[in-house]
Design a protein around this motif. Structure first.
Motif, mmCIF file in Angstrom:
data_model
loop_
_atom_site.group_PDB
_atom_site.id
_atom_site.type_symbol
_atom_site.label_atom_id
_atom_site.label_comp_id
_atom_site.label_asym_id
_atom_site.label_seq_id
_atom_site.Cartn_x
_atom_site.Cartn_y
_atom_site.Cartn_z
ATOM 1 N N GLY A 7 -0.579 5.380 4.531
ATOM 2 C CA GLY A 7 0.447 6.017 3.714
ATOM 3 C C GLY A 7 -0.046 6.288 2.297
ATOM 4 N N GLY A 8 0.836 6.838 1.492
ATOM 5 C CA GLY A 8 0.501 7.234 0.124
ATOM 6 C C GLY A 8 -0.091 6.104 -0.715
ATOM 7 N N ALA A 9 0.423 4.888 -0.544
ATOM 8 C CA ALA A 9 -0.050 3.764 -1.355
ATOM 9 C C ALA A 9 -1.495 3.400 -1.008
ATOM 10 C CB ALA A 9 0.857 2.552 -1.151
ATOM 11 N N SER A 10 -1.931 3.698 0.192
ATOM 12 C CA SER A 10 -3.297 3.318 0.578
ATOM 13 C C SER A 10 -4.327 4.359 0.153
ATOM 14 C CB SER A 10 -3.389 3.026 2.077
ATOM 15 O OG SER A 10 -2.779 4.050 2.803
ATOM 16 N N VAL A 11 -3.864 5.427 -0.521
ATOM 17 C CA VAL A 11 -4.800 6.398 -1.102
ATOM 18 C C VAL A 11 -4.329 6.776 -2.517
ATOM 19 C CG1 VAL A 11 -5.825 7.438 0.977
ATOM 20 C CG2 VAL A 11 -3.579 8.213 0.229
ATOM 21 N N ARG A 18 -11.650 3.359 -1.475
ATOM 22 C CA ARG A 18 -12.785 2.508 -1.106
ATOM 23 C C ARG A 18 -12.338 1.451 -0.107
ATOM 24 N NH1 ARG A 18 -13.675 2.664 -6.944
ATOM 25 N NH2 ARG A 18 -15.075 4.431 -7.299
ATOM 26 N N ASN A 19 -11.171 0.887 -0.380
ATOM 27 C CA ASN A 19 -10.624 -0.124 0.526
ATOM 28 C C ASN A 19 -10.356 0.471 1.911
ATOM 29 O OD1 ASN A 19 -9.431 -2.752 1.100
ATOM 30 N ND2 ASN A 19 -7.465 -1.684 1.044
ATOM 31 N N LEU A 20 -9.858 1.701 1.912
ATOM 32 C CA LEU A 20 -9.575 2.373 3.183
ATOM 33 C C LEU A 20 -10.865 2.539 3.999
ATOM 34 C CD1 LEU A 20 -7.386 5.594 3.486
ATOM 35 C CD2 LEU A 20 -9.291 5.107 4.991
ATOM 36 N N ALA A 21 -11.912 2.971 3.329
ATOM 37 C CA ALA A 21 -13.193 3.154 4.033
ATOM 38 C C ALA A 21 -13.680 1.827 4.605
ATOM 39 C CB ALA A 21 -14.232 3.739 3.080
ATOM 40 N N HIS A 22 -13.471 0.772 3.850
ATOM 41 C CA HIS A 22 -13.858 -0.562 4.299
ATOM 42 C C HIS A 22 -13.081 -0.931 5.582
ATOM 43 C CE1 HIS A 22 -14.763 -4.898 3.916
ATOM 44 N NE2 HIS A 22 -13.496 -5.060 4.249
ATOM 45 N N ILE A 23 -11.789 -0.624 5.577
ATOM 46 C CA ILE A 23 -10.961 -0.933 6.752
ATOM 47 C C ILE A 23 -11.439 -0.134 7.974
ATOM 48 C CG2 ILE A 23 -8.640 -0.665 7.738
ATOM 49 C CD1 ILE A 23 -7.526 -1.451 4.971
ATOM 50 N N LYS A 273 5.099 5.273 26.237
ATOM 51 C CA LYS A 273 3.800 5.034 26.887
ATOM 52 C C LYS A 273 3.330 3.600 26.712
ATOM 53 C CE LYS A 273 2.004 9.650 27.446
ATOM 54 N NZ LYS A 273 0.915 10.593 27.181
ATOM 55 N N LEU A 274 4.242 2.731 26.266
ATOM 56 C CA LEU A 274 3.921 1.313 26.067
ATOM 57 C C LEU A 274 2.677 1.109 25.192
ATOM 58 C CD1 LEU A 274 4.709 -0.117 29.631
ATOM 59 C CD2 LEU A 274 6.167 -0.144 27.595
ATOM 60 N N ILE A 275 2.566 1.933 24.159
ATOM 61 C CA ILE A 275 1.443 1.784 23.218
ATOM 62 C C ILE A 275 1.885 0.813 22.118
ATOM 63 C CG2 ILE A 275 -0.023 2.979 21.530
ATOM 64 C CD1 ILE A 275 0.585 5.597 23.188
ATOM 65 N N PRO A 276 1.187 -0.323 21.962
ATOM 66 C CA PRO A 276 1.610 -1.259 20.922
ATOM 67 C C PRO A 276 1.368 -0.687 19.517
ATOM 68 C CG PRO A 276 -0.397 -2.031 21.970
ATOM 69 C CD PRO A 276 0.051 -0.809 22.736
ATOM 70 N N LEU A 277 2.302 -1.006 18.618
ATOM 71 C CA LEU A 277 2.176 -0.572 17.226
ATOM 72 C C LEU A 277 1.995 -1.808 16.358
ATOM 73 C CD1 LEU A 277 2.486 1.433 14.860
ATOM 74 C CD2 LEU A 277 4.958 1.110 15.016
ATOM 75 N N TYR A 278 0.930 -1.832 15.585
ATOM 76 C CA TYR A 278 0.711 -2.921 14.652
ATOM 77 C C TYR A 278 1.046 -2.453 13.246
ATOM 78 C CZ TYR A 278 -1.848 -5.131 18.442
ATOM 79 O OH TYR A 278 -2.183 -5.696 19.645
ATOM 80 N N VAL A 279 1.709 -3.316 12.498
ATOM 81 C CA VAL A 279 1.921 -3.045 11.071
ATOM 82 C C VAL A 279 1.090 -4.073 10.331
ATOM 83 C CG1 VAL A 279 3.605 -2.935 9.196
ATOM 84 C CG2 VAL A 279 4.276 -2.233 11.511
ATOM 85 N N LYS A 280 0.123 -3.585 9.552
ATOM 86 C CA LYS A 280 -0.791 -4.510 8.888
ATOM 87 C C LYS A 280 -0.911 -4.189 7.414
ATOM 88 C CE LYS A 280 -3.609 -5.647 12.839
ATOM 89 N NZ LYS A 280 -4.725 -6.552 13.070
ATOM 90 N N SER A 281 -1.395 -5.169 6.671
ATOM 91 C CA SER A 281 -1.540 -4.992 5.231
ATOM 92 C C SER A 281 -2.927 -4.465 4.896
ATOM 93 C CB SER A 281 -1.326 -6.328 4.533
ATOM 94 O OG SER A 281 -1.833 -6.256 3.221
ATOM 95 N N PHE A 282 -2.981 -3.367 4.144
ATOM 96 C CA PHE A 282 -4.311 -2.889 3.738
ATOM 97 C C PHE A 282 -4.891 -3.759 2.627
ATOM 98 C CE2 PHE A 282 -1.346 0.039 1.452
ATOM 99 C CZ PHE A 282 -1.684 -0.272 0.137
#
Ligand code: ASP
Ligand code: MG
Length: 419
Positions: A7-11, A18-23, A273-282
């Protein structure tokens, strides 16, 4: 195959990129990954203002320049090499946007023009991300989501043509993903005659789910600035707890009542489609986060949802006859025509009340439309509180000190609107 949504906060600044690229490097896995990105920081709000100025024939240049400077300063921090092609692309996007803003064809209407301009936020973010990941040796293809997510022309809230979208995605994207990452935009769709649509504010989560669905992803991750799905918004409550695992259904209901963590439309395609969704902290990518999946729990912690800026509208029949189904039909039709969504409703013998989000224009139109038939009163500036899986304690805590205008409860859910 995974989908990551940022989302917007992660860029929002260079450090966030830089953090995003690391993830991506450490958590993207060695296999296939499609990245959906939103506009940077508060860019969508800024572009909404820029567009509104231009639409009303006021000078939009200073506001647009401010957004350009914001993007440029981040690009300068990320790309020390002044010869990097990103500089030219950035200028190109901004001059195209400026040009569009200078030649708005008002006959198209506000909402259609909004989509053609506000969409630049995601085009900019994804272009910068594409080049940045490349500079970090993360090979990727920039994909124009408007060519894949096909929609109707409900501007600003476009409806997906699922069959067509799935066919296009399946035709092209798996082959690309066999070779490298994909970077694409959230929030955007396209019509069959090449116009841009948007999927509703905060719609990038939904975009991620659309791609996950069409690609039969094994999982989707939404990277946020919170540790996962919490039982309350830390903005309003202390002592929040994180759900480790929660069902699709609970999540949909929370989103429906106004929890702002996930866009309400996100869950359905994943659940189908039973695709699990994870919500994680960047900020803490190694953290466990929340897994949203097909699971069931007997006793869940109460979840608190606060929806502000509400309006309570009540309709009474003028001659003291009872509110009839016919009257309700008239009211529902008018609400639906004006796209006013009912968050809570209640009827009594001679009146009917609904709680909706505050949209001044639309509510005035509603009054005008129905004033011959009903006496209409409304109260704005209200807050709607919802407690899912409430108990006496949680109910009393939230009610304390509030003056309640309307209240409702079922076996699992307690709601009230208050000043
Ligand atoms: N950038 C869009 C918005 O702010 C979409 C999103 O962030 O999900 O609404
Ligand atoms: Mg956003």
């Amino acid at each position: 195959m995974k989908v990551f949504k940022f989302g917007g906060a992660s860029v929002k600044d260079a450090a966030a990129f830089r953090n995003l690229a690391h993830i991506v490097q450490h958590y993207g896995g060695s296999n296939q990954l499609l990245i959906v990105v939103s506009a940077m920081g508060k860019t969508t709000n800024a572009l909404e203002q820029v567009f509104d100025l231009a639409y009303h024939q006021q000078d939009h240049s200073p506001a647009l320049e401010q957004s350009r400077q914001y993007h440029l300063q981040i690009v300068q921090a990320l790309f020390p090499d002044a010869a990097s092609p990103i500089y030219e692309e950035l200028e190109h996007l901004f001059s195209k946007l400026d040009n569009t803003l200078r030649h708005l064809n008002k006959a198209a209407g506000y909402d259609q023009l909004y989509d053609q301009t506000v969409s630049y936020g995601e085009l900019l973010a994804s272009t910068i991300l594409h080049h940045y990941l490349k500079s970090q040796n993360l090979n990727n293809t920039w994909v124009d989501s408007r060519k894949y997510i096909q929609t109707d022309t409900t501007w600003r809230e476009a409806k997906i043509d699922w069959d067509w979208t799935e066919r296009l995605v399946k035709r092209d994207l798996p082959a690309i993903l066999n070779e490298q990452l994909i970077v694409t935009q959230g929030f955007l769709g396209g019509t069959n005659n090449g116009l841009t649509t948007t999927l509703g504010r905060e719609g990038s989560d939904f975009s991620g789910a659309i791609f996950a669905y069409c690609l039969d992803a094994t999982e989707m991750v939404i990277w946020k600035d919170v540790e996962g799905l919490l039982n309350a918004d830390p903005k309003y409550f202390t002592d929040t707890i994180r759900f480790k695992e929660i069902s699709y259904q609970e999540t949909v209901e929370m989103a429906y009542y106004g929890a702002s963590v996930i866009h309400p439309k996100t869950i359905k395609p994943l659940a189908n489609k039973l695709i699990p969704l994870y919500v994680k902290s960047f900020l803490n990518p190694a953290g466990e986060g929340t897994k949203i999946c097909d699971c069931r729990y007997e006793k869940l912690a109460p979840a608190y949802i606060v929806k502000q800026n509400q309006c309570l509208i009540s309709f009474s029949v003028k001659d003291f006859t009872f509110i009839s189904e016919k009257n309700l039909g008239t009211i529902f039709n008018a609400l639906s025509e004006l796209r006013l969504k009912i968050n809570l409703m209640q009827n009594s013998a001679i009146s009917f009340s609904v709680c909706t989000d505050w949209h001044e224009q639309r509510i005035q139109t509603l009054r005008k439309t129905l004033q011959d038939e009903f006496v209409i009163h409304y109260n704005s500036g209200l807050t709607l509180y919802t407690i899912k899986n409430y108990d006496t304690e949680s109910m009393n805590n939230v009610l304390a000190g509030k003056s309640v205008l309307l209240e409702q409860r079922t076996r699992t859910t307690f709601q009230f609107a208050s000043k």
